[in-house]
Design an enzyme around this catalytic site. Sequence first.
Site, PDB file in Angstrom:
ATOM      1  N   GLU A 123      -2.736   7.996  -3.625  1.00  0.00           N
ATOM      2  CA  GLU A 123      -3.228   7.491  -4.904  1.00  0.00           C
ATOM      3  C   GLU A 123      -4.659   7.956  -5.203  1.00  0.00           C
ATOM      4  O   GLU A 123      -5.509   7.954  -4.300  1.00  0.00           O
ATOM      5  CB  GLU A 123      -3.194   5.963  -4.811  1.00  0.00           C
ATOM      6  CG  GLU A 123      -3.394   5.208  -6.074  1.00  0.00           C
ATOM      7  CD  GLU A 123      -3.149   3.721  -5.865  1.00  0.00           C
ATOM      8  OE1 GLU A 123      -3.988   2.909  -6.302  1.00  0.00           O
ATOM      9  OE2 GLU A 123      -2.115   3.372  -5.252  1.00  0.00           O
ATOM     10  N   HIS A 169      -0.977   0.998 -10.419  1.00  0.00           N
ATOM     11  CA  HIS A 169      -1.607  -0.020  -9.569  1.00  0.00           C
ATOM     12  C   HIS A 169      -2.096  -1.206 -10.421  1.00  0.00           C
ATOM     13  O   HIS A 169      -3.281  -1.537 -10.439  1.00  0.00           O
ATOM     14  CB  HIS A 169      -2.776   0.579  -8.777  1.00  0.00           C
ATOM     15  CG  HIS A 169      -3.052  -0.167  -7.498  1.00  0.00           C
ATOM     16  ND1 HIS A 169      -3.384   0.450  -6.331  1.00  0.00           N
ATOM     17  CD2 HIS A 169      -3.047  -1.506  -7.206  1.00  0.00           C
ATOM     18  CE1 HIS A 169      -3.574  -0.442  -5.377  1.00  0.00           C
ATOM     19  NE2 HIS A 169      -3.360  -1.640  -5.887  1.00  0.00           N
ATOM     20  N   ARG A 184       0.857  -1.175   0.000  1.00  0.00           N
ATOM     21  CA  ARG A 184       0.000   0.000   0.000  1.00  0.00           C
ATOM     22  C   ARG A 184       0.891   1.222   0.000  1.00  0.00           C
ATOM     23  O   ARG A 184       2.000   1.212   0.546  1.00  0.00           O
ATOM     24  CB  ARG A 184      -0.929   0.021   1.230  1.00  0.00           C
ATOM     25  CG  ARG A 184      -2.104  -0.934   1.115  1.00  0.00           C
ATOM     26  CD  ARG A 184      -3.115  -0.448   0.068  1.00  0.00           C
ATOM     27  NE  ARG A 184      -4.309  -1.289  -0.002  1.00  0.00           N
ATOM     28  CZ  ARG A 184      -4.521  -2.225  -0.910  1.00  0.00           C
ATOM     29  NH1 ARG A 184      -3.575  -2.470  -1.822  1.00  0.00           N
ATOM     30  NH2 ARG A 184      -5.635  -2.920  -0.931  1.00  0.00           N
TER      31      ARG A 184
END
Length: 320
Positions: free
Chosen positions: A266, A284, A237
């Site tokens: 993000e 991602h 993450r």
Amino acid sequence: MKKLFITRPLPESVLSAAREVFDTSVRQSNLPLSAHDLRWVLREYDVVLPTLGDIFSAEVFEDVPDPRCKLLANFGVGYNHIDVAAAARSGILVSNTPGAVTDATADTALLLMLMSARRAAEGERLVRSGAWEGWHPTQMLGMHLSRKTVGIIGLGRIGQAIAQRCFYGFGMRVRYFSRTPKMMEFDARRFESLTEMAREVDVLVACVPGGPETRHLVGADVFHAMQPHAHFVNVSRGDVVDETALVAALQDRRIGGAGLDVYEHEPKVPDALRALDNVTLLPHLGTAAHEVRNSMGMMAIDNLKAFAASTPLPNAVNAV
């Protein structure tokens, strides 16, 4: 028939499976749920299938004191966007989709390791720019991965899959940082200090769950400990990493490079990070394969079906 709300478009096979069991509504936006919609779905639906970016915080649950929703069947293994304890206090179960993402995420880690070490993104940009003048013996020299040392932060399912690929595929020595020792079929040395491990490795890979316990786990102290040629990769993450400290380490060339698939805020990526030529940036893509997203969806549906049948959830992450 219970009412299900799916917060993003999913593969049609997954939607078909959902419609067999539930009165299903599918939101047609790929953006996270708004503050209003987070509360609305808790009031109006029996079960919800959310995903990354749908921030079910404690405040959201507090604002809906008597929710109709009794299950958040998360699409994804990571669930740090859901306050699981607050959900339990509201009588809401939470499930996730472990296992389905393991191989795809491990593959992405190796992709980023290779791209960063061998300067692949930089080379691709050079070719596209039209400025490439042809091969020569000292062109864009990078780091060979074979027989180097990898340090893995977190040796869960994904960490072990990365370790196997590194050991068997590249003959790399494996080191890992984990709360508990893990049994592997090959030699893998455990470190209790992350900075001590960072000093020894050629590639450092983060693959721990997100959440308060791991926020900024990788910071300036880790980057200062790394060897100048070493590369950092993150497939966990974004907030596991102090992004400001990473940018400074890359700008000052204190580390050899980095490969990132996730970001602290993000989808916002700092201009300073995007401007650097010694970092590989992916949007991602960790689980972005047809088979994987389908498996994730079906695992979420299995949790929903179990709930509808009043049987134990296959992948519960809390209890109420």
